[in-house]
Design a protein around this motif. Sequence first.
Motif, PDB file in Angstrom:
ATOM      1  N   ALA A 114      13.222 -10.454  11.931  1.00 10.72           N
ATOM      2  CA  ALA A 114      13.173 -11.573  12.880  1.00 10.72           C
ATOM      3  C   ALA A 114      12.343 -11.197  14.110  1.00 10.72           C
ATOM      4  CB  ALA A 114      14.581 -11.978  13.294  1.00 10.72           C
ATOM      5  N   GLY A 115      12.461  -9.953  14.546  1.00 11.82           N
ATOM      6  CA  GLY A 115      11.675  -9.506  15.686  1.00 11.82           C
ATOM      7  C   GLY A 115      10.185  -9.482  15.391  1.00 11.82           C
ATOM      8  N   VAL A 116       9.824  -9.024  14.181  1.00  6.18           N
ATOM      9  CA  VAL A 116       8.417  -9.026  13.789  1.00  6.18           C
ATOM     10  C   VAL A 116       7.905 -10.460  13.682  1.00  6.18           C
ATOM     11  CG1 VAL A 116       6.773  -8.360  11.996  1.00  6.18           C
ATOM     12  CG2 VAL A 116       8.649  -6.818  12.603  1.00  6.18           C
ATOM     13  N   TYR A 117       8.733 -11.352  13.139  1.00  9.82           N
ATOM     14  CA  TYR A 117       8.350 -12.758  13.003  1.00  9.82           C
ATOM     15  C   TYR A 117       8.021 -13.353  14.379  1.00  9.82           C
ATOM     16  CZ  TYR A 117       8.551 -17.591  11.297  1.00  9.82           C
ATOM     17  OH  TYR A 117       8.252 -18.885  10.969  1.00  9.82           O
ATOM     18  N   ARG A 118       8.884 -13.072  15.366  1.00 13.46           N
ATOM     19  CA  ARG A 118       8.643 -13.590  16.725  1.00 13.46           C
ATOM     20  C   ARG A 118       7.380 -12.979  17.332  1.00 13.46           C
ATOM     21  NH1 ARG A 118      14.128 -12.464  17.160  1.00 13.46           N
ATOM     22  NH2 ARG A 118      13.631 -10.594  18.376  1.00 13.46           N
ATOM     23  N   ALA A 119       7.118 -11.715  16.998  1.00  8.97           N
ATOM     24  CA  ALA A 119       5.970 -11.026  17.595  1.00  8.97           C
ATOM     25  C   ALA A 119       4.639 -11.549  17.071  1.00  8.97           C
ATOM     26  CB  ALA A 119       6.080  -9.527  17.332  1.00  8.97           C
ATOM     27  N   LEU A 120       4.644 -12.145  15.890  1.00 11.12           N
ATOM     28  CA  LEU A 120       3.409 -12.633  15.285  1.00 11.12           C
ATOM     29  C   LEU A 120       3.073 -14.044  15.745  1.00 11.12           C
ATOM     30  CD1 LEU A 120       3.942 -11.438  11.602  1.00 11.12           C
ATOM     31  CD2 LEU A 120       2.228 -10.556  13.197  1.00 11.12           C
ATOM     32  N   ARG A 121       1.790 -14.314  15.855  1.00 11.86           N
ATOM     33  CA  ARG A 121       1.352 -15.680  16.077  1.00 11.86           C
ATOM     34  C   ARG A 121       1.516 -16.467  14.777  1.00 11.86           C
ATOM     35  NH1 ARG A 121      -3.312 -12.929  18.862  1.00 11.86           N
ATOM     36  NH2 ARG A 121      -2.902 -13.112  21.095  1.00 11.86           N
ATOM     37  N   PRO A 122       1.590 -17.790  14.828  1.00 12.91           N
ATOM     38  CA  PRO A 122       1.635 -18.575  13.593  1.00 12.91           C
ATOM     39  C   PRO A 122       0.466 -18.212  12.688  1.00 12.91           C
ATOM     40  CG  PRO A 122       2.170 -19.963  15.465  1.00 12.91           C
ATOM     41  CD  PRO A 122       1.745 -18.633  16.035  1.00 12.91           C
ATOM     42  N   GLY A 123       0.771 -17.934  11.429  1.00 12.60           N
ATOM     43  CA  GLY A 123      -0.252 -17.484  10.491  1.00 12.60           C
ATOM     44  C   GLY A 123      -0.431 -15.987  10.467  1.00 12.60           C
ATOM     45  N   GLY A 124       0.247 -15.271  11.374  1.00 11.81           N
ATOM     46  CA  GLY A 124       0.128 -13.822  11.440  1.00 11.81           C
ATOM     47  C   GLY A 124       0.730 -13.143  10.216  1.00 11.81           C
ATOM     48  N   LEU A 125       0.315 -11.903   9.975  1.00 10.88           N
ATOM     49  CA  LEU A 125       0.654 -11.189   8.757  1.00 10.88           C
ATOM     50  C   LEU A 125       1.408  -9.899   9.071  1.00 10.88           C
ATOM     51  CD1 LEU A 125       0.196 -11.227   5.624  1.00 10.88           C
ATOM     52  CD2 LEU A 125      -1.824  -9.796   6.055  1.00 10.88           C
ATOM     53  N   PHE A 126       2.491  -9.668   8.343  1.00 12.04           N
ATOM     54  CA  PHE A 126       3.258  -8.422   8.409  1.00 12.04           C
ATOM     55  C   PHE A 126       3.056  -7.714   7.073  1.00 12.04           C
ATOM     56  CE2 PHE A 126       7.817  -6.529   8.362  1.00 12.04           C
ATOM     57  CZ  PHE A 126       7.349  -5.325   8.845  1.00 12.04           C
ATOM     58  N   ALA A 127       2.515  -6.503   7.105  1.00 18.43           N
ATOM     59  CA  ALA A 127       2.169  -5.796   5.871  1.00 18.43           C
ATOM     60  C   ALA A 127       2.748  -4.389   5.887  1.00 18.43           C
ATOM     61  CB  ALA A 127       0.654  -5.734   5.703  1.00 18.43           C
ATOM     62  N   PHE A 128       3.284  -3.980   4.749  1.00 16.12           N
ATOM     63  CA  PHE A 128       3.785  -2.606   4.630  1.00 16.12           C
ATOM     64  C   PHE A 128       3.861  -2.223   3.153  1.00 16.12           C
ATOM     65  CE2 PHE A 128       7.326  -5.559   4.938  1.00 16.12           C
ATOM     66  CZ  PHE A 128       8.149  -5.226   3.864  1.00 16.12           C
ATOM     67  N   PRO A 129       3.555  -0.959   2.835  1.00 14.88           N
ATOM     68  CA  PRO A 129       3.641  -0.502   1.447  1.00 14.88           C
ATOM     69  C   PRO A 129       5.084  -0.192   1.085  1.00 14.88           C
ATOM     70  CG  PRO A 129       2.850   1.271   2.844  1.00 14.88           C
ATOM     71  CD  PRO A 129       3.003   0.066   3.731  1.00 14.88           C
ATOM     72  N   ILE A 130       5.412  -0.421  -0.171  1.00 23.45           N
ATOM     73  CA  ILE A 130       6.744  -0.092  -0.657  1.00 23.45           C
ATOM     74  C   ILE A 130       6.619   0.456  -2.077  1.00 23.45           C
ATOM     75  CG2 ILE A 130       7.224  -2.433  -1.527  1.00 23.45           C
ATOM     76  CD1 ILE A 130      10.122  -2.024  -0.485  1.00 23.45           C
ATOM     77  N   GLY A 131       7.205   1.606  -2.306  1.00 19.66           N
ATOM     78  CA  GLY A 131       7.086   2.271  -3.593  1.00 19.66           C
ATOM     79  C   GLY A 131       8.000   1.669  -4.638  1.00 19.66           C
ATOM     80  N   GLY A 132       7.562   1.719  -5.884  1.00 19.74           N
ATOM     81  CA  GLY A 132       8.402   1.274  -6.980  1.00 19.74           C
ATOM     82  C   GLY A 132       9.487   2.306  -7.262  1.00 19.74           C
ATOM     83  N   PRO A 133      10.618   1.886  -7.807  1.00 12.93           N
ATOM     84  CA  PRO A 133      11.689   2.845  -8.092  1.00 12.93           C
ATOM     85  C   PRO A 133      11.259   3.810  -9.185  1.00 12.93           C
ATOM     86  CG  PRO A 133      12.172   0.707  -9.075  1.00 12.93           C
ATOM     87  CD  PRO A 133      10.957   0.510  -8.225  1.00 12.93           C
ATOM     88  N   PRO A 134      11.506   5.101  -9.004  1.00  9.83           N
ATOM     89  CA  PRO A 134      11.148   6.064 -10.055  1.00  9.83           C
ATOM     90  C   PRO A 134      12.046   5.885 -11.267  1.00  9.83           C
ATOM     91  CG  PRO A 134      12.382   7.150  -8.312  1.00  9.83           C
ATOM     92  CD  PRO A 134      12.107   5.756  -7.830  1.00  9.83           C
ATOM     93  N   PRO A 135      11.578   6.221 -12.450  1.00  8.09           N
ATOM     94  CA  PRO A 135      12.409   6.110 -13.656  1.00  8.09           C
ATOM     95  C   PRO A 135      13.665   6.964 -13.544  1.00  8.09           C
ATOM     96  CG  PRO A 135      10.104   6.518 -14.212  1.00  8.09           C
ATOM     97  CD  PRO A 135      10.221   6.708 -12.744  1.00  8.09           C
ATOM     98  N   VAL A 136      14.743   6.462 -14.135  1.00 10.30           N
ATOM     99  CA  VAL A 136      16.017   7.189 -14.085  1.00 10.30           C
ATOM    100  C   VAL A 136      15.890   8.564 -14.729  1.00 10.30           C
ATOM    101  CG1 VAL A 136      18.441   7.124 -14.796  1.00 10.30           C
ATOM    102  CG2 VAL A 136      17.301   5.030 -14.066  1.00 10.30           C
ATOM    103  N   THR A 137      14.978   8.707 -15.646  1.00 10.74           N
ATOM    104  CA  THR A 137      14.816   9.977 -16.350  1.00 10.74           C
ATOM    105  C   THR A 137      13.962  10.985 -15.575  1.00 10.74           C
ATOM    106  OG1 THR A 137      12.931   9.018 -17.526  1.00 10.74           O
ATOM    107  CG2 THR A 137      15.073   8.911 -18.615  1.00 10.74           C
ATOM    108  N   SER A 138      13.426  10.592 -14.420  1.00  7.67           N
ATOM    109  CA  SER A 138      12.532  11.474 -13.681  1.00  7.67           C
ATOM    110  C   SER A 138      13.293  12.351 -12.696  1.00  7.67           C
ATOM    111  CB  SER A 138      11.486  10.656 -12.922  1.00  7.67           C
ATOM    112  OG  SER A 138      12.099   9.911 -11.885  1.00  7.67           O
ATOM    113  N   ALA A 139      12.699  13.493 -12.370  1.00  6.78           N
ATOM    114  CA  ALA A 139      13.290  14.389 -11.378  1.00  6.78           C
ATOM    115  C   ALA A 139      13.302  13.733 -10.004  1.00  6.78           C
ATOM    116  CB  ALA A 139      12.511  15.699 -11.333  1.00  6.78           C
ATOM    117  N   GLN A 140      12.280  12.913  -9.724  1.00  3.33           N
ATOM    118  CA  GLN A 140      12.211  12.255  -8.426  1.00  3.33           C
ATOM    119  C   GLN A 140      13.401  11.326  -8.209  1.00  3.33           C
ATOM    120  OE1 GLN A 140       8.957   9.500  -7.899  1.00  3.33           O
ATOM    121  NE2 GLN A 140       9.081   9.548  -5.672  1.00  3.33           N
ATOM    122  N   TYR A 141      13.795  10.615  -9.247  1.00  3.86           N
ATOM    123  CA  TYR A 141      14.937   9.700  -9.134  1.00  3.86           C
ATOM    124  C   TYR A 141      16.180  10.454  -8.688  1.00  3.86           C
ATOM    125  CZ  TYR A 141      18.746   6.582 -10.482  1.00  3.86           C
ATOM    126  OH  TYR A 141      19.886   5.817 -10.474  1.00  3.86           O
TER     127      TYR A 141
END
Length: 236
Positions: A139-166
């Motif tokens: 909500a704070g980011v929404y207020r900070a943007l002008r109409p038509g403004g863009l909020f962008a951020f990368p988000i990683g996909g979940p690692p497979p359950v069988t992976s060490a990273q998971y």
Amino acid sequence: MFSPQGPTLRELVVQALSSVERGYDLLAPKFEHTPFRTPDRVLDATADALRPLGPFGRGLDVCCGTGAGMRILRPLCQGRITGVDFSTGMLAQARRTHPDAEWVRADVRVLPFTEGFDLAVSFGALGHFLPAERPALFAGVYRALRPGGLFAFPIGGPPPVTSAQYWTLLGFDLAMQVRNAVWRPPFVMYYGTCPLHAVRTDLVATGFSVTTVPLTALGRREDGSPRCRLVLARRT
């Protein structure tokens, strides 16, 4: 994982037993030499995806840390660029590296801006907010943007359950839950509390129109899905 210029094990333990704000104040002088700093390849992939959507006017880096996001805001934005964070130590480092930007110390759950920016970005910060806190952040980011403004951020996909990273990330989250249950002040940092579907739901509820684009430069998983997506939330 850490370069010789990075924090020692003792320093990391002290940070982990502090509050989020105090912990990052302590870590700030060596933050650039830790794996917690957003890699340049993630920043570059984000910039490549945003470039066709610009140019933009004023830019904002939410939870800016030491200012790595300025690497992409400066060439994408024609107006003033600003970073906001609640860690005094991180902002001090950011000012030294990027003296031409504007820096604001504030709790991003109550951002002190109103319709002042055309592009907002954030990198690696969502894990510092419990799910119940995300609506206030968005909500704070929404207020900070002008109409038509863009909020962008990368988000990683979940690692497979069988992976060490998971299992590594799951173990980290469980350890943090135990730490916060027995030690005060809490240190909020979780990897599994912000899946894409939940983040999208909160953004839409705030009023954003949400799409995503795959950051193919960061690779694909064995099933062909992208390892990372860029969330594009536009204030309608």
